[in-house]
Design an enzyme around this catalytic site. Structure first.
Site, PDB file in Angstrom:
ATOM      1  N   ARG A 202      63.313  14.743 -70.969  1.00  4.65           N
ATOM      2  CA  ARG A 202      62.430  15.318 -70.905  1.00  4.65           C
ATOM      3  C   ARG A 202      62.316  14.195 -68.980  1.00  4.65           C
ATOM      4  O   ARG A 202      62.506  12.940 -69.200  1.00  4.65           O
ATOM      5  CB  ARG A 202      61.229  14.728 -71.097  1.00  4.65           C
ATOM      6  CG  ARG A 202      62.008  15.761 -72.801  1.00  4.65           C
ATOM      7  CD  ARG A 202      59.884  15.049 -73.435  1.00  4.65           C
ATOM      8  NE  ARG A 202      60.315  15.095 -74.667  1.00  4.65           N
ATOM      9  CZ  ARG A 202      60.201  17.031 -75.091  1.00  4.65           C
ATOM     10  NH1 ARG A 202      59.981  17.603 -74.144  1.00  4.65           N
ATOM     11  NH2 ARG A 202      60.629  17.563 -76.214  1.00  4.65           N
TER      12      ARG A 202
ATOM     13  N   HIS B 162      71.990  19.658 -62.037  1.00  2.96           N
ATOM     14  CA  HIS B 162      70.243  19.520 -63.046  1.00  2.96           C
ATOM     15  C   HIS B 162      69.823  20.964 -62.739  1.00  2.96           C
ATOM     16  O   HIS B 162      69.581  21.138 -61.894  1.00  2.96           O
ATOM     17  CB  HIS B 162      69.760  18.491 -63.014  1.00  2.96           C
ATOM     18  CG  HIS B 162      68.913  18.725 -62.159  1.00  2.96           C
ATOM     19  ND1 HIS B 162      69.449  17.669 -60.829  1.00  2.96           N
ATOM     20  CD2 HIS B 162      68.141  18.498 -61.456  1.00  2.96           C
ATOM     21  CE1 HIS B 162      68.493  17.300 -59.994  1.00  2.96           C
ATOM     22  NE2 HIS B 162      67.177  17.689 -60.142  1.00  2.96           N
TER      23      HIS B 162
HETATM   24  P1  AMP Z   1      65.642  16.931 -57.661  1.00  2.00           P
HETATM   25  O1  AMP Z   1      64.387  16.536 -57.389  1.00  2.00           O
HETATM   26  O2  AMP Z   1      65.857  18.581 -58.121  1.00  2.00           O
HETATM   27  O3  AMP Z   1      66.603  16.059 -57.557  1.00  2.00           O
HETATM   28  O4  AMP Z   1      65.052  16.400 -59.128  1.00  2.00           O
HETATM   29  C1  AMP Z   1      64.898  15.228 -59.957  1.00  2.00           C
HETATM   30  C2  AMP Z   1      64.240  15.056 -61.463  1.00  2.00           C
HETATM   31  O5  AMP Z   1      64.784  14.271 -61.552  1.00  2.00           O
HETATM   32  C3  AMP Z   1      62.752  15.191 -60.598  1.00  2.00           C
HETATM   33  O6  AMP Z   1      61.820  15.490 -61.113  1.00  2.00           O
HETATM   34  C4  AMP Z   1      62.248  13.589 -61.306  1.00  2.00           C
HETATM   35  O7  AMP Z   1      61.402  13.669 -62.056  1.00  2.00           O
HETATM   36  C5  AMP Z   1      63.675  13.551 -62.550  1.00  2.00           C
HETATM   37  N1  AMP Z   1      64.397  12.252 -62.482  1.00  2.00           N
HETATM   38  C6  AMP Z   1      64.410  11.284 -61.852  1.00  2.00           C
HETATM   39  N2  AMP Z   1      64.997   9.800 -62.197  1.00  2.00           N
HETATM   40  C7  AMP Z   1      65.021  10.649 -63.761  1.00  2.00           C
HETATM   41  C8  AMP Z   1      64.655   9.885 -65.069  1.00  2.00           C
HETATM   42  N3  AMP Z   1      64.995   8.669 -64.809  1.00  2.00           N
HETATM   43  N4  AMP Z   1      64.597   9.772 -66.377  1.00  2.00           N
HETATM   44  C9  AMP Z   1      64.803  11.263 -66.401  1.00  2.00           C
HETATM   45  N5  AMP Z   1      64.188  12.122 -65.444  1.00  2.00           N
HETATM   46  C10 AMP Z   1      63.604  11.069 -64.033  1.00  2.00           C
END
Ligand code: AMP
Ligand code: ZN
Length: 114
Positions: free
Chosen positions: A29, A100
């Site tokens: 999540r 991702h």
């Molecule tokens: P992006 O901006 O497409 O690179 O998405 C990165 C996503 O990773 C964002 O939606 C963040 O909220 C999420 N994120 C960052 N660190 C974590 C973490 N430790 N656990 C879960 N989600 C994370």
């Protein structure tokens, strides 16, 4: 990749709320959800972004989408609908440079494209 937060989640060195895992992908999540259901599906192997994909990665990326579909079913959002997003570099809004797929659902998306 020692400094990569998602590699550390895959290895369990950083805690995460996991919803699925197999030999190729891990899903957990999002820590800062943008929808009632917001799950990230990552490759277990480090790949920076879509820009770094090779032909050899095609089966892995296909598996990423199949995993997302199966998780959508398990989360009960397959019929109501969901959005899959993969951001690339600055203009795409990528902040974590480990490939991702965002799975977003549980409510109508506010913007036609995100
Ligand atoms: P992006 O901006 O497409 O690179 O998405 C990165 C996503 O990773 C964002 O939606 C963040 O909220 C999420 N994120 C960052 N660190 C974590 C973490 N430790 N656990 C879960 N989600 C994370
Ligand atoms: Zn990584």
């Amino acid at each position: 990749m020692t400094d990569c937060i998602f590699c550390k989640i895959v290895t369990g060195d950083i805690p995460s709320d996991n919803v699925y895992r197999d030999e190729q992908v891990t899903a957990f999540r999002d820590i800062n959800p943008s929808a009632p259901t917001h799950i990230l599906i990552v490759t277990n192997q480090h790949i920076d972004s879509v820009n770094k994909l090779r032909v050899d990665d095609e089966a892995l990326i296909g598996h990423l989408f199949t995993a997302a579909k199966n998780i959508a079913v398990k989360e009960g959002i397959a019929e109501s609908g969901y959005r899959l997003i993969m951001n690339t570099n600055a203009d795409g809004g990528q902040t974590v440079f480990h490939i991702h797929l965002h799975l977003l659902g549980g409510a109508p998306m506010k913007h036609p494209m995100g």
